[in-house]
Design a protein around this motif. Sequence first.
Motif, PDB file in Angstrom:
ATOM      1  N   TYR A  89       0.847  -1.186   0.000  1.00 53.03           N
ATOM      2  CA  TYR A  89       0.000   0.000   0.000  1.00 53.03           C
ATOM      3  C   TYR A  89       0.886   1.240   0.000  1.00 53.03           C
ATOM      4  O   TYR A  89       1.392   1.678   1.035  1.00 53.03           O
ATOM      5  CB  TYR A  89      -0.955   0.018   1.199  1.00 53.03           C
ATOM      6  CG  TYR A  89      -2.049   1.048   1.024  1.00 53.03           C
ATOM      7  CD1 TYR A  89      -3.223   0.726   0.348  1.00 53.03           C
ATOM      8  CD2 TYR A  89      -1.898   2.344   1.491  1.00 53.03           C
ATOM      9  CE1 TYR A  89      -4.222   1.667   0.149  1.00 53.03           C
ATOM     10  CE2 TYR A  89      -2.886   3.293   1.295  1.00 53.03           C
ATOM     11  CZ  TYR A  89      -4.045   2.944   0.627  1.00 53.03           C
ATOM     12  OH  TYR A  89      -5.039   3.895   0.421  1.00 53.03           O
ATOM     13  N   ASN A  90       1.063   1.792  -1.183  1.00 55.61           N
ATOM     14  CA  ASN A  90       1.973   2.917  -1.378  1.00 55.61           C
ATOM     15  C   ASN A  90       1.239   4.227  -1.662  1.00 55.61           C
ATOM     16  O   ASN A  90       1.865   5.269  -1.843  1.00 55.61           O
ATOM     17  CB  ASN A  90       2.935   2.599  -2.537  1.00 55.61           C
ATOM     18  CG  ASN A  90       3.961   3.669  -2.776  1.00 55.61           C
ATOM     19  OD1 ASN A  90       4.763   3.983  -1.898  1.00 55.61           O
ATOM     20  ND2 ASN A  90       3.939   4.266  -3.962  1.00 55.61           N
ATOM     21  N   ALA A  91      -0.088   4.187  -1.701  1.00 58.78           N
ATOM     22  CA  ALA A  91      -0.851   5.411  -1.980  1.00 58.78           C
ATOM     23  C   ALA A  91      -0.665   6.412  -0.849  1.00 58.78           C
ATOM     24  O   ALA A  91      -0.642   6.049   0.330  1.00 58.78           O
ATOM     25  CB  ALA A  91      -2.331   5.077  -2.150  1.00 58.78           C
ATOM     26  N   GLY A  92      -0.524   7.672  -1.211  1.00 56.54           N
ATOM     27  CA  GLY A  92      -0.351   8.708  -0.207  1.00 56.54           C
ATOM     28  C   GLY A  92      -0.816  10.048  -0.727  1.00 56.54           C
ATOM     29  O   GLY A  92      -0.792  10.318  -1.926  1.00 56.54           O
ATOM     30  N   SER A  93      -1.269  10.888   0.191  1.00 55.68           N
ATOM     31  CA  SER A  93      -1.735  12.236  -0.160  1.00 55.68           C
ATOM     32  C   SER A  93      -1.415  13.154   0.992  1.00 55.68           C
ATOM     33  O   SER A  93      -1.641  12.799   2.155  1.00 55.68           O
ATOM     34  CB  SER A  93      -3.249  12.214  -0.419  1.00 55.68           C
ATOM     35  OG  SER A  93      -3.756  13.520  -0.573  1.00 55.68           O
TER      36      SER A  93
END
Length: 239
Positions: free
Chosen positions: A88-92
Amino acid sequence: MNAMNKPVAVVTGVGPGLGAALARRFAAAYAVAIVARNADYLKGLAREIRDSGHTALDLSCDVSDRAQIAEAFRAIRTDLGDPEMLLYNAGSGAFGTITEITPDQYEADWRVNAFGAFVAAKEAAPAMIARGRGVMLFTGATAGVKAGARSVSFGPAKFAMRGLAQSLARDLGPKGIHVAWINVDGSIDIPGARGLKPSLKDGDFLKPEAIAETYWHLAHQDRSAWTMELEVRPFKEKF
């Protein structure tokens, strides 16, 4: 698509940096499902991976949307099989103080970093539990350890992701599933990053491929010596 019957790895938040490096690294041994919002970029990367003789499924998905995550995992299970690995590499991150960050920005950061991670883990966990093995790795940041004055939105979101990973590790570890959270402490060398930070030199950046090697090591640790939290940073980084 998974003609060689490889185990399946899901990589979220795939862009021209760490996400792409993870996809390329894990494609050597896994059928990779690459997930992000930018459909055009995903198609190009998936084509590159397939041209190299490996298996890739590209799925445009907004990980802040529960329905889109569920649909993406349905497609992964149908086309490739049950995931054995979730990266899980999604980031904001919207940066600002309490007087600058809006409630919408705060919620958006929470949805991508924490809520999306929860939903993705919930999608991946049942098959891993049934199989008695699996890996979940979450890309964190220093804001998840110490939130600065301008991390009033990003910090709590990464703290929540870190808390999720800790809870999952305690629950799923005894079931054979390795969960780890990685603090990426520094600027990743991605296209455009040097223009935004002209004062930084080559040695100030983390190389995406080097970080991906660390993820690969974590994903394949012997279960007698699992790591739950790990930090990566440039040798020059102050901490």
